[in-house]
Design a protein around this motif. Structure first.
Motif, PDB file in Angstrom:
ATOM      1  N   GLU A 158       0.860  -1.196   0.000  1.00  0.00           N
ATOM      2  CA  GLU A 158       0.000   0.000   0.000  1.00  0.00           C
ATOM      3  C   GLU A 158       0.894   1.243   0.000  1.00  0.00           C
ATOM      4  OE1 GLU A 158      -2.569  -0.573   3.417  1.00  0.00           O
ATOM      5  OE2 GLU A 158      -2.951  -2.624   2.767  1.00  0.00           O
ATOM      6  N   ASP A 159       0.592   2.198   0.933  1.00  0.00           N
ATOM      7  CA  ASP A 159       1.380   3.429   0.944  1.00  0.00           C
ATOM      8  C   ASP A 159       2.655   3.260   1.763  1.00  0.00           C
ATOM      9  OD1 ASP A 159       1.133   4.413   3.780  1.00  0.00           O
ATOM     10  OD2 ASP A 159      -1.001   4.275   3.302  1.00  0.00           O
ATOM     11  N   GLN A 160       3.470   4.342   1.836  1.00  0.00           N
ATOM     12  CA  GLN A 160       4.803   4.272   2.433  1.00  0.00           C
ATOM     13  C   GLN A 160       4.808   4.591   3.939  1.00  0.00           C
ATOM     14  OE1 GLN A 160       7.736   3.825   0.193  1.00  0.00           O
ATOM     15  NE2 GLN A 160       6.115   3.257  -1.223  1.00  0.00           N
ATOM     16  N   ILE A 161       3.650   5.014   4.494  1.00  0.00           N
ATOM     17  CA  ILE A 161       3.630   5.478   5.893  1.00  0.00           C
ATOM     18  C   ILE A 161       2.935   4.470   6.810  1.00  0.00           C
ATOM     19  CG2 ILE A 161       2.895   7.348   7.451  1.00  0.00           C
ATOM     20  CD1 ILE A 161       4.910   8.379   5.500  1.00  0.00           C
ATOM     21  N   PRO A 387      12.249   6.369  -6.175  1.00  0.00           N
ATOM     22  CA  PRO A 387      11.289   7.482  -6.072  1.00  0.00           C
ATOM     23  C   PRO A 387      11.635   8.438  -4.934  1.00  0.00           C
ATOM     24  CG  PRO A 387      10.156   5.353  -6.130  1.00  0.00           C
ATOM     25  CD  PRO A 387      11.617   5.074  -5.931  1.00  0.00           C
ATOM     26  N   SER A 388      11.199   9.678  -5.092  1.00  0.00           N
ATOM     27  CA  SER A 388      11.422  10.711  -4.079  1.00  0.00           C
ATOM     28  C   SER A 388      10.736  10.326  -2.767  1.00  0.00           C
ATOM     29  CB  SER A 388      10.833  12.028  -4.603  1.00  0.00           C
ATOM     30  OG  SER A 388      10.173  12.719  -3.580  1.00  0.00           O
ATOM     31  N   GLY A 389      11.359  10.720  -1.655  1.00  0.00           N
ATOM     32  CA  GLY A 389      10.786  10.433  -0.330  1.00  0.00           C
ATOM     33  C   GLY A 389       9.450  11.117  -0.114  1.00  0.00           C
ATOM     34  N   THR A 392       4.822   9.656  -0.480  1.00  0.00           N
ATOM     35  CA  THR A 392       4.355   8.805   0.626  1.00  0.00           C
ATOM     36  C   THR A 392       3.148   7.962   0.212  1.00  0.00           C
ATOM     37  OG1 THR A 392       3.077  10.687   1.376  1.00  0.00           O
ATOM     38  CG2 THR A 392       5.204  10.315   2.444  1.00  0.00           C
ATOM     39  N   ASP A 393       2.457   8.379  -0.879  1.00  0.00           N
ATOM     40  CA  ASP A 393       1.275   7.627  -1.330  1.00  0.00           C
ATOM     41  C   ASP A 393       1.662   6.505  -2.289  1.00  0.00           C
ATOM     42  OD1 ASP A 393       2.186   9.172  -3.392  1.00  0.00           O
ATOM     43  OD2 ASP A 393       0.221   9.956  -3.984  1.00  0.00           O
ATOM     44  N   SER A 394       2.986   6.230  -2.400  1.00  0.00           N
ATOM     45  CA  SER A 394       3.487   5.185  -3.318  1.00  0.00           C
ATOM     46  C   SER A 394       3.201   5.499  -4.779  1.00  0.00           C
ATOM     47  CB  SER A 394       2.897   3.806  -2.974  1.00  0.00           C
ATOM     48  OG  SER A 394       3.337   3.409  -1.708  1.00  0.00           O
ATOM     49  N   SER A 395       3.082   6.800  -5.117  1.00  0.00           N
ATOM     50  CA  SER A 395       2.925   7.145  -6.535  1.00  0.00           C
ATOM     51  C   SER A 395       4.268   6.926  -7.241  1.00  0.00           C
ATOM     52  CB  SER A 395       2.477   8.601  -6.678  1.00  0.00           C
ATOM     53  OG  SER A 395       3.480   9.456  -6.150  1.00  0.00           O
ATOM     54  N   ASN A 396       4.270   6.986  -8.560  1.00  0.00           N
ATOM     55  CA  ASN A 396       5.486   6.720  -9.336  1.00  0.00           C
ATOM     56  C   ASN A 396       5.878   7.911 -10.213  1.00  0.00           C
ATOM     57  OD1 ASN A 396       6.359   4.014  -8.714  1.00  0.00           O
ATOM     58  ND2 ASN A 396       4.448   3.287  -9.639  1.00  0.00           N
TER      59      ASN A 396
END
Length: 599
Positions: A158-161, A387-389, A392-396
């Protein structure tokens, strides 16, 4: 089925048919005149409904009697329209044997209209060259000469957080042909290292489980090497555990020495590294020190080295020795992480077995300022982009600009559907989905002049003209969450991804209320300067004049894999899975620029 029920069925099938026309088809099929369709009558109705006028007129254009294509007529079609110059006779025989439903017609070596349609809808009639579905590239070149399918924070689904960490992330990525996986390791309870996204609320999984999953699934989709990118945040004690678990669980699969016992002057090939798992991480000292045995700590100072540089190397090795367990360091062979200090520094001091990781922003700046240097660097050494830090929403980010300069390991969040993953799937759906795609020749030459942003560096004779006639659509799916019974108003957009000068998109008009068999008959044309890097994305959307269009389906293909002529494009859903029988019917023409004039 009475007429009312048929109308309801048509709505479910995404077709809003004029009532008179529907009634006419219904009455033609209702041979018993009972007011309902039964058995064979329904088959007749369905055949009339799915009658492909555009295919029938094409069939009749090549058929003398309008009822069948003789072997010679089919050969003419294959040569003139499909540009199947080599072996057209054998291909014609094969197609009749494979797709002609009537036994009598097969025996007479002729193709009926039904057989012709079946061929056009088959893999041989697809826009994707069926020969390129299999392994078709040279796999014996150095690893850095390939684009490598790569995932970022593979354990997250899912997301990064707050996202869920799961070995499912590794299984999905490997099944999709991914060959570079990422793992973040932190100290866990009872001396067991854990995998999760540090300093966040993501859940945790034991490192041992990740390695077991890797051992089990690494070579199910592809025989070629897997790179495990290790983000190591563990204490010395748990680093020893990491090394032990890698060796115990992976055994022979883990590469622990160079393939020939010598210091490499270039990276080995995917072919030489078949069924091997390579660890990417920090390493104490140099690869040659490992090969000579750890006792030989002081690096040799060659004539062109100066003492200060050797001293710096010793100091760095000493510092690494304080924070890195020797056992884990010894597992890193061909992918030693080194900080990137500029192309000049890399050219004079780096080794082929070293790799630098760059954030997308840093990579973009280098592409802008030193495009050609970047391409040259990637001709002999691996580069990883992440990807940039802030994502956080795991976009690309778009992988295309990174591939344009030859970056091999362009890590994407595989769990996030969208254009970026479509491009990734589009590039890696060729070559047996093995996760490795050979870069074009001008990107494998260390002295290349190629710079994606500089048109004067493209050696080609001029742009190729790609002409796409978007003819029709077949059984397009309804939009999820659309209003009850809403029928789509489809349009087709064709997007070109490649060097900056090739980026383009055009779209057809929309067709009102017909997702079943819309006809566009529109021609779109593009100029492509560097076809070797171009990807073509076909997107179908449901037009909406008040809000954003809704996504219906897409298909992305590398230009190198396109077949010209009359072709079907078998659409994929948002997450890249197929949605039969949804397709587009197109005609593709590729016009090469004229060669140099003859004397």
């Amino acid at each position: 089925m009475n007429f009312k029920e048929v109308q309801r069925l048509l709505k479910m099938m995404n077709v809003d048919m004029n009532e008179d026309h529907a009634l006419r088809l219904f009455q033609d099929a209702d041979k018993s005149e009972s007011g309902t369709l039964e058995g064979e009558e329904f088959v007749l109705f369905y055949k009339a409904l799915t009658q492909r006028e555009e295919v029938l007129s094409l069939f009749q254009e090549f058929s003398e009697d309008g009822k069948k294509l003789t072997l010679l007529e089919l050969v003419d079609f294959l040569r003139e329209e499909q540009l199947e110059d080599v072996g057209a006779e054998e291909l014609a025989m094969e197609l009749i044997d494979k797709y002609e439903p009537s036994e009598t017609a097969r025996a007479r070596h002729v193709l009926s209209a039904d057989g012709f349609l079946m061929y056009l809808c088959s893999p041989e009639g697809s826009i994707f060259n069926p020969q390129h579905r299999a392994l078709w590239q040279d796999m014996s070149q150095p690893l850095c000469h390939y684009f490598i399918s790569s995932s970022h924070n593979t354990y997250l689904i899912e997301d990064q957080i707050r996202g869920h960490s799961s070995i499912e992330g590794y299984i999905r990525a490997l099944k999709r042909g991914c060959r570079c996986l990422e793992v973040d390791c932190w100290d866990g309870p009872n001396g067991e290292p854990m995998v999760y996204h540090g300093h966040t609320f993501t859940s945790k999984i034991p490192f041992r489980e990740v390695v077991s999953t890797l051992g089990k699934y690494a070579f199910k989709t592809s025989d070629y090497p897997v790179i495990l990118s290790l983000e190591n945040h563990c204490s010395m004690e748990q680093q020893e555990v990491l090394a032990q678990q890698l060796k115990d669980i992976l055994g022979e699969q883990l590469l622990t020495t160079t393939i020939d016992g010598h210091v490499p002057t270039q990276l080995p090939s995917p072919e030489e590294l078949k069924h091997k798992i390579l660890l990417k991480g920090k390493k104490i000292g140099r690869l040659e020190d490992t090969l000579d045995g750890p006792g030989d700590e002081a690096p040799d100072v060659s004539d062109d080295d100066n003492g200060a540089e050797a001293e710096e190397e010793r100091r760095r090795a000493k510092k690494d020795r304080e924070t890195l367990a020797q056992a884990l360091s010894d597992c890193v062979i061909y992918c030693k992480n080194v900080p990137f200090r500029g192309f000049q520094e890399a050219r004079s001091h780096s080794r082929p077995s070293e790799i630098s990781s760059l954030s997308e922003a840093k990579a973009r700046k280098l592409i802008r300022d030193e495009g050609n240097e970047f391409v040259r660097h990637n001709a002999w050494q691996l580069t990883r982009i992440y990807p940039s830090g802030m994502r956080t929403d795991s976009s690309n980010y778009s992988p295309q600009e990174m591939w344009n300069v030859g970056c091999q390991i362009v890590a994407l969040n595989f769990q996030t559907a969208g254009m970026e993953m479509d491009l990734c799937d589009g590039l890696f759906s060729q070559n047996g989905c093995c996760g490795y795609v050979l870069k074009p020749p001008f990107m494998r030459d260390e002295e290349t002049l190629f710079n994606p942003s500089d048109p004067s560096s493209w050696a080609g004779p001029g742009p190729i003209i790609l002409t796409i006639q978007v003819i029709s659509g077949q059984q397009l799916p309804k939009v999820a969450n659309s209003k009850e019974g809403a029928i789509i108003d489809p349009l087709v957009r064709v997007e070109i991804y490649g060097v900056p000068a090739d980026q383009a998109h055009q779209e057809t008009k929309y067709i009102e209320n017909n997702g079943f068999n819309p006809r566009w008959d529109e021609t779109l044309q593009f100029q492509i300067h560097v076809p070797e890097l171009a990807l073509i994305r076909f997107v179908v959307e449901d037009y909406d004049k008040t809000s954003r269009n809704d996504f219906v389906g897409q298909f992305t293909v590398a230009f190198a894999n396109i077949k010209p002529g009359y072709r079907h494009i078998h659409l994929l859903s948002k997450d890249g899975t197929s949605i039969p029988p949804s397709s587009l019917f197109v005609h593709i023409r590729i016009t090469e620029p004229p060669g140099p004039e003859q004397d």
